[in-house]
Design an enzyme around this catalytic site. Structure first.
Site, PDB file in Angstrom:
ATOM      1  CE  LYS A 162      82.376  -6.117  -2.610  1.00  0.00           C
ATOM      2  NZ  LYS A 162      82.986  -6.564  -1.359  1.00  0.00           N
ATOM      3  CE  LYS A 182      78.436 -12.270  -0.648  1.00  0.00           C
ATOM      4  NZ  LYS A 182      78.864 -10.924  -0.214  1.00  0.00           N
TER       5      LYS A 182
END
Length: 350
Positions: free
Chosen positions: A257, A149
């Site tokens: 997702k 990230k």
């Protein structure tokens, strides 16, 4: 058949940072079906501040779904287009109810313990020491694909971390992915992509915020580094609109997702659109508990996609539900010798 739901708060073992903030807890909802011969369970995994169905009427819609369960799986899916996480929970629950075993939704070599799934190791945002600690742990744990990230701490520090990995491991030894979660300003995105491309990265997820279609199109056309759309897919429910988005932007990859894009059916529509336009794809969990992660992993195994998937989030919580899902040497396994936590599941189903 009777339907019910129950809220459950997942507690992170350690606060986990993204460019949208630091996560301490994750709210989720379990959707349960009780039939004559057993039960089915699914997870409605909402992400506050990101999911399109993060609305005040969320619980009211769950209640409506229970009250109208007689409509069946397909009609409910169509009625819940604005609530993708509930679409997903309902899908799971119906498949679970119809299965011989409530937690074996998609029998395959994966569930028979014969074929694990390659996954990436996730490195959360934090200070330099914490991120470096995570990287070293993922490498020690046998991961050959690491997703980091970025976008919340100093960019130079993030580059230094990537550089430290590349000095030790080349791209054949360690695949590196980064996820900006839309953190880059449009006017600085291309320059940052050029800098990042020096470190032999596999891809970058969502460099700029979703909704800037022409700007994203330009980035994807000129990028020195493959771009994967993630948040950009949220809220696009019509098949024609999915085709248009990919035809217009022409990304190198999309990331699916299920909790955010309408479950299995919504994800499969995206896969078809991606393949129509020669766009690569992989599947990622959205911080679900092991109930949702189990469903996603089993479904993903049937797709036969050789890229490392984003399914390594089951160990994030102190109060997750014990399951046969096990991560080892950069892979996720389904080990039937490890039992589900039936006590917690019974409490959910009551």
């Amino acid at each position: 058949m009777k339907a019910s739901y129950k809220k459950y708060i997942l507690d992170f073992k350690r606060p986990s940072g993204t460019s949208r903030g630091i996560l301490h807890q994750k709210e989720t909802w379990f959707f349960v079906l009780q039939g004559e011969e057993g039960f089915g369970i699914g997870e409605c995994g909402i992400l506050r501040g990101l999911s399109i169905d993060d609305v005040p009427a969320y619980e009211q819609k769950l209640k409506w779904t229970c009250d109208n369960i007689q409509l069946g799986r397909n009609k409910l899916w169509n009625e819940l287009l604005d609530f993708p996480s509930i679409q997903f929970g309902v899908e799971q629950a119906f498949i679970s109810l119809e299965s011989k075993e409530p937690f074996e939704l998609f029998p395959s070599p994966f569930t028979r313990e014969a074929m694990p799934i390659d996954i990436n190791g996730l490195v959360w945002m934090g200070d330099e020491a914490y991120m470096h600690e995570q990287i070293q742990q993922k490498l020690a744990d046998g991961f050959t694909c690491i997703k980091m990230k970025i976008g919340a701490i100093d960019f130079k520090t993030e580059i230094a971390l990537l550089s430290s990995i590349r000095k030790r491991y080349n791209k054949e030894e360690i695949e590196l992915r980064v996820d900006a979660n839309g953190a880059f300003k449009i006017e600085e995105a291309m320059e940052k992509l050029k800098i990042l491309s020096q470190y032999d990265l596999h891809s970058i997820e969502q460099p700029i915020k979703q909704g800037h279609i022409m700007e994203m199109k330009s980035l994807c056309a000129n990028t020195p580094l493959p771009i994967a759309l993630d948040e950009e897919l949220i809220g696009v429910t019509d098949v024609v609109e999915k085709e248009y988005l990919l035809k217009t932007i022409r990304p190198q990859y999309i990331i699916l997702k299920p909790s955010l894009v309408g479950g299995f059916k919504g994800s499969e529509e995206w896969i078809q659109a991606a393949e129509n336009h020669n766009v690569g794809w992989w599947v990622t969990s959205a911080l679900e508990s092991n109930i949702g992660l189990n469903a996603i992993a089993q479904w993903t195994a049937t797709l036969k996609n050789d890229l490392p998937q984003g399914l390594g989030t089951g160990s994030l919580y102190t109060n997750n539900i014990d399951s046969p899902l096990t991560v080892k040497n950069g892979k996720i396994f389904y080990q039937k010798s490890v039992a589900w936590d039936t006590n917690k599941i019974e409490q959910i189903c009551i």
